[in-house]
Design a protein around this motif. Structure first.
Motif, PDB file in Angstrom:
ATOM      1  N   SER A 261      -0.928   3.421  -2.412  1.00 22.41           N
ATOM      2  CA  SER A 261      -2.228   3.739  -1.798  1.00 22.41           C
ATOM      3  C   SER A 261      -2.100   4.901  -0.823  1.00 22.41           C
ATOM      4  O   SER A 261      -2.928   5.820  -0.799  1.00 22.41           O
ATOM      5  CB  SER A 261      -2.775   2.508  -1.059  1.00 22.41           C
TER       6      SER A 261
ATOM      7  N   LEU B  15     -11.418  -2.448   0.614  1.00 24.12           N
ATOM      8  CA  LEU B  15     -10.552  -3.589   0.309  1.00 24.12           C
ATOM      9  C   LEU B  15     -11.379  -4.746  -0.217  1.00 24.12           C
ATOM     10  O   LEU B  15     -12.297  -5.208   0.461  1.00 24.12           O
ATOM     11  CB  LEU B  15      -9.776  -4.032   1.548  1.00 24.12           C
TER      12      LEU B  15
ATOM     13  N   ILE C 211      -3.225  -2.727   4.655  1.00 19.75           N
ATOM     14  CA  ILE C 211      -4.352  -2.055   4.005  1.00 19.75           C
ATOM     15  C   ILE C 211      -5.450  -1.731   5.014  1.00 19.75           C
ATOM     16  O   ILE C 211      -6.074  -0.665   4.968  1.00 19.75           O
ATOM     17  CB  ILE C 211      -4.894  -2.927   2.859  1.00 19.75           C
TER      18      ILE C 211
ATOM     19  N   GLY D 138       0.771  -1.242   0.000  1.00 19.33           N
ATOM     20  CA  GLY D 138       0.000   0.000   0.000  1.00 19.33           C
ATOM     21  C   GLY D 138       0.798   1.286   0.000  1.00 19.33           C
ATOM     22  O   GLY D 138       0.302   2.306   0.473  1.00 19.33           O
TER      23      GLY D 138
ATOM     24  N   LEU E 136      -9.182  -1.123  -3.377  1.00 19.95           N
ATOM     25  CA  LEU E 136      -7.951  -1.903  -3.486  1.00 19.95           C
ATOM     26  C   LEU E 136      -8.285  -3.367  -3.740  1.00 19.95           C
ATOM     27  O   LEU E 136      -9.023  -3.982  -2.964  1.00 19.95           O
ATOM     28  CB  LEU E 136      -7.123  -1.764  -2.200  1.00 19.95           C
TER      29      LEU E 136
END
Length: 406
Positions: A115, A154, A142, A112, A131
């Motif tokens: 992210s 997620l 995450i 991540g 994600l």
């Protein structure tokens, strides 16, 4: 079509993961609600909640935390570990273009780092970050991001599978996306896809399939044209981007389909992501002894792929493109004047109706050459009727019938 879930046993790269959803009482995702506030520090703070984003593990702990194991689905994958590199890559996405807030789907995010760089944008830029990550070793990182920022969703699945995108629709994560026609202005105002592309065969199949589906507007193209920003191995990019004079030896069916349907560009100079070990994990020293070209350690490229408003390949002619490219690239080193006979008996007549030099080798033909040839093939009254490639069952049936005749 992308592989359905009941065929997942074909690859140990994607172990079947059990769904769980304890944070938002959701069957397949985590989406935690927090209060909104302003951006404070783009390096450390969530742009939506003003909460400090969790720091990443020290690089010395990565080998233990994210082991490269086939059982975890982490072989032949690489991830950015350098925060500065991640911010530089994210800046190329152009999310802060002054338009509407974006929904971003990130594939294969790993721990991540990309992210986190995305989450530093405020809600006026980033509306939602979805994600798609199947490997359990990355889920704690995450989920920690989800605790700090309610925009994180997620999905514990691989981006490879078609049904994952259907699940996103059915669970309402894409409800705020409009369906925009390919010819209606520019790219989609609120949808983007980003991520790392693994180096295994299934990831390359995924790339090939989504490029082909530009023609029939299937997959996520049903929402319209949107840019896909990928970090991919240079060896894969050379195949996608290969043109007449550049990367000519790598030119293949994938190259032609990509260029006939999309605009392609490297969004960062190659030098910005080299040397590999300064930006990516696992480090090349860990895999150098195995000497396999698909393993991590190969140079990476940051690229942007955007479908054209008027792709050359359409729903009406896609079978012609598939057939002609498949037949002729088996003889890629031959000139067209010799290779064309692989299309059908009498196909040499097509050579009289094209305007380019038929002495060109197959691998040297431009997208314009292919477009002209395939249009003439489509107009040819004696072209073969069965253009699709036989399935495994059809081949078995033919073999069985041959045995009976013998």
């Amino acid at each position: 079509m992308l592989q359905p879930r009941h065929l997942r046993h074909i690859s140990s790269q994607f172990p079947r993961l059990r769904y769980s959803g304890v944070l938002n009482v959701s069957r397949t995702c985590f989406n935690i609600r927090r209060n909104n506030s302003s951006l404070a520090d783009r390096n450390l703070i969530s742009g939506a909640t003003n909460k400090r984003l969790p720091p990443q593990k020290p690089l010395g702990q990565w080998e233990q935390a994210y082991p490269v194991k086939q059982a975890l689905g982490t072989t032949e994958r690489a991830w950015i570990y350098n925060d500065a590199t991640a911010r530089k890559v994210v800046d190329t996405y152009g999310l802060d273009d002054g338009g509407e807030p974006k929904t971003v789907i990130e594939i294969y995010p790993g721990p991540g780092v990309i992210s986190k760089a995305l989450l530093t944008y405020p809600r006026t830029v980033l509306n939602k970050l979805i994600l798609l990550e199947y490997s359990e070793c990355f889920h704690p990182e995450i989920l920690a991001l989800a605790e700090a920022d309610d925009r994180v969703v997620l999905m514990k699945e691989s981006a490879y599978y078609w049904e994952v995108y259907q699940d996103l629709q059915q669970q309402g994560h894409l409800d705020d996306l409009a369906h925009v026609g390919f010819n209606e202005g520019g790219v989609h105002p609120t949808l983007r896809m980003v991520g790392h592309l693994p180096m295994h065969v299934l990831a390359e199949q995924w790339l090939s399939q989504i490029l082909r589906h530009v023609a029939d507007r299937a997959w996520m193209w049903q929402y319209g044209r949107f840019p896909i920003h990928l970090l991919m191995a240079e060896r894969t990019w050379r195949r996608v981007y290969s043109q007449d004079a550049l990367y000519k030896l790598e030119r293949c069916k994938l190259s032609v389909i990509a260029q006939a349907g999309c605009d392609l560009k490297a969004s960062l100079p190659l030098t910005e992501l080299n040397p590999y070990d300064h930006h990516f994990f696992p480090h090349s020293r860990a895999i150098a002894e195995k000497k396999r070209t698909r393993l991590a350690g190969n140079p990476y490229v940051s690229v942007e792929i955007t479908p054209r408003a008027q792709p050359l390949i359409t729903l009406e002619n896609i079978e012609h493109w598939d057939f002609v490219l498949r037949q002729l690239f088996t003889t890629r080193g031959q000139p067209l004047e010799r290779a064309v006979r692989h299309l059908a008996p009498g196909a040499t007549v097509l050579l009289k109706s094209v305007s380019f030099d038929v002495r060109k080798k197959i691998q040297d033909m431009s997208v314009g050459d292919w477009d002209e040839l395939i249009r003439k093939f489509g107009e040819w009254p004696f072209r073969p009727e069965a253009l699709s490639q036989p399935s495994k069952k059809e081949w078995e049936a033919r073999a069985e019938a041959q045995e009976v005749r013998i």
